[in-house]
Write a protein that holds these residues in place. Structure first.
Motif, PDB file in Angstrom:
ATOM      1  N   HIS A 169       1.975   4.660  -5.925  1.00 46.48           N
ATOM      2  CA  HIS A 169       1.315   5.332  -4.601  1.00 46.48           C
ATOM      3  C   HIS A 169       2.577   5.585  -3.703  1.00 46.48           C
ATOM      4  O   HIS A 169       3.340   4.748  -3.785  1.00 46.48           O
ATOM      5  N   SER A 171       1.975   4.223  -0.630  1.00 51.61           N
ATOM      6  CA  SER A 171       1.451   3.201   0.467  1.00 51.61           C
ATOM      7  C   SER A 171       2.713   2.177   0.517  1.00 51.61           C
ATOM      8  O   SER A 171       2.927   1.670   1.528  1.00 51.61           O
ATOM      9  N   GLN A 174       4.963   2.414   3.561  1.00 51.48           N
ATOM     10  CA  GLN A 174       4.236   1.626   4.656  1.00 51.48           C
ATOM     11  C   GLN A 174       4.823   0.366   4.998  1.00 51.48           C
ATOM     12  O   GLN A 174       5.436   0.090   6.214  1.00 51.48           O
ATOM     13  N   ARG A 196       1.316   6.744 -12.713  1.00 53.55           N
ATOM     14  CA  ARG A 196       0.273   5.947 -12.998  1.00 53.55           C
ATOM     15  C   ARG A 196      -0.056   6.114 -14.482  1.00 53.55           C
ATOM     16  O   ARG A 196       0.086   7.088 -14.997  1.00 53.55           O
ATOM     17  N   GLN A 210       2.084  12.622  -3.664  1.00 53.85           N
ATOM     18  CA  GLN A 210       0.893  12.066  -2.472  1.00 53.85           C
ATOM     19  C   GLN A 210       1.748  12.266  -1.224  1.00 53.85           C
ATOM     20  O   GLN A 210       3.121  12.442  -1.051  1.00 53.85           O
ATOM     21  N   GLU A 212       1.650  10.039   2.679  1.00 52.63           N
ATOM     22  CA  GLU A 212       0.995   8.905   3.050  1.00 52.63           C
ATOM     23  C   GLU A 212       1.133   8.982   4.651  1.00 52.63           C
ATOM     24  O   GLU A 212       2.047   9.799   5.022  1.00 52.63           O
ATOM     25  N   THR A 253      -6.621  -1.542   3.718  1.00 51.06           N
ATOM     26  CA  THR A 253      -7.346  -1.138   5.156  1.00 51.06           C
ATOM     27  C   THR A 253      -8.801  -1.774   5.150  1.00 51.06           C
ATOM     28  O   THR A 253      -9.300  -1.857   4.341  1.00 51.06           O
ATOM     29  N   ALA A 307      -4.100   4.301   8.672  1.00 50.57           N
ATOM     30  CA  ALA A 307      -3.067   4.990   7.552  1.00 50.57           C
ATOM     31  C   ALA A 307      -4.179   5.747   6.553  1.00 50.57           C
ATOM     32  O   ALA A 307      -5.645   5.648   6.637  1.00 50.57           O
ATOM     33  N   PHE A 308      -3.735   6.727   5.845  1.00 50.66           N
ATOM     34  CA  PHE A 308      -4.276   7.548   4.796  1.00 50.66           C
ATOM     35  C   PHE A 308      -3.242   7.991   3.942  1.00 50.66           C
ATOM     36  O   PHE A 308      -2.116   7.823   3.988  1.00 50.66           O
TER      37      PHE A 308
END
Ligand code: DAH
Length: 339
Positions: A169, A171, A174, A196, A210, A212, A253, A307-308
């Motif tokens: 991902h 993420s 971050q 994946r 994606q 983020e 989260t 976060a998203f």
């Protein structure tokens, strides 16, 4: 022996019928050159009386001047003719139909990504990117997914070695951004490819993309998250869209939510697109888990964040009513042209 008058007429004729410079040179040599009839005439001069010789000499001179003049005139004509015929051969026929140049365009996924980037940049976000080959440390560990955590199961990946993998991902960007910014506020989005181990079917692909989002600051609350995602949905799917939060779980989260947007096809009444629910899930989000902030050296007592993460393919499928994710990757021009 031909007389000069006769010779002159003959030469005039020959000169005006020449078609090339080469022919013209040959004709000139024929009448003025060493083997010419003129030369034969000149050879007889020594036998003539002085007067006759003088008279003939004048005639010969006039003859020569005349031939030279005609040759020069013909040479000009030939040059002019050659230029004209070259011009004609190279002429552009402006009445011929032209070749249409087909203009390419950006892939639909790129356009969706740029559209989303524009929306966030308009809200003051920075766009940052991270590597696709990522450390397990950033992809899982520092996102509060320690080794053995059951949530790792859902994102099995392609490992390069036990510490390195293709990121599952966006993420981990971050974590990288937190580590770089050392307890300072952050407002970023991170687009990019993720991987994946997955089935490849109409809604899944082993590789997809994606975006983020991460915002960290002293007074960030869940209502900031809701306002931000509400703005996003209205800009992406139309001004009348509403969003709703459903409780969910992500290790990074707390609390975590799944975010739905009111169905933009039926307006919320229920249809096949929203499976009669009136709502369509578009992304996962939440308040950044204090563990994530702490592990990256942030003071989680004074700073908070939201976060998203959303799938660019999913948003594009929904927005354009596309029924199979594989269309995006097959590069079939008949599909790409429709968008
Ligand atoms: N990383 C999650 C996934 O790939 C998506 C996600 C959910 C990202 C919640 C977030 C978040 O930043 O807060 O399924």
């Amino acid at each position: 022996m031909k007389d000069l008058n006769h010779l002159q007429k003959e030469a005039q004729n020959a000169i005006q019928f020449t078609k090339t410079q080469h022919e013209l040179n040959e004709v000139k040599a024929l009448y003025l050159g060493k083997k010419s009839a003129l030369n034969q005439i000149m050879a007889t001069m020594k036998d003539l009386s002085i007067e006759d010789r003088k008279a003939l000499g004048q005639e010969i001179n006039q003859f020569k001047v005349q031939i030279e003049e005609w040759v020069a005139g013909q040479r000009d004509k030939l040059v002019e003719r050659a230029i004209q015929s070259q011009l004609q051969a190279e002429a552009i026929d402006v009445t011929l139909p032209g070749k249409a140049i087909t203009q390419g365009k950006l892939h639909i996924l790129t356009r969706t990504q740029q559209e989303i980037e524009d929306i966030f940049v308009g809200m003051g976000y920075r766009v940052v990117e991270g590597p696709e080959v990522e450390l397990d440390l950033y992809n899982f560990e520092m996102l509060n997914l320690p080794v053995g955590h059951p949530a790792r199961e859902m994102q099995d990946s392609f490992y390069i070695n036990p510490e390195t993998l293709l990121r599952t991902h966006t993420s981990p960007v971050q974590v990288r951004t937190l580590l770089e910014n050392k307890n300072e506020p952050i407002k970023i989005i991170c687009p990019g490819k993720v991987y994946r181990r997955d089935d490849d079917d109409a809604t899944h692909s082993h590789q997809f993309s994606q975006i983020e989002g991460l915002v960290v600051g002293p007074h960030i609350t869940m209502s900031d998250l809701k306002g931000t995602l509400s703005t996003l949905s209205k800009k992406l799917f139309g001004p009348n869209r509403e969003i709703r939060f459903r409780p969910s779980f992500f290790p990074f989260t707390e609390p975590s939510v799944e975010v739905d947007v009111s169905c933009f096809k039926c307006g919320g009444k229920g249809c096949n697109l929203c499976k009669q629910t009136g709502w369509i899930e578009i992304l996962g989000a939440g308040m950044v888990h204090p563990n994530v902030l702490r592990m990256a050296g942030y003071d989680s007592d004074h700073l908070r964040g939201f976060a998203f993460g959303m799938g660019i393919e999913r948003i594009t499928l929904l927005k354009y009513g596309i029924d199979d994710i594989r269309h995006f990757y097959q590069n079939d021009i008949r599909f790409l042209k429709q968008l």
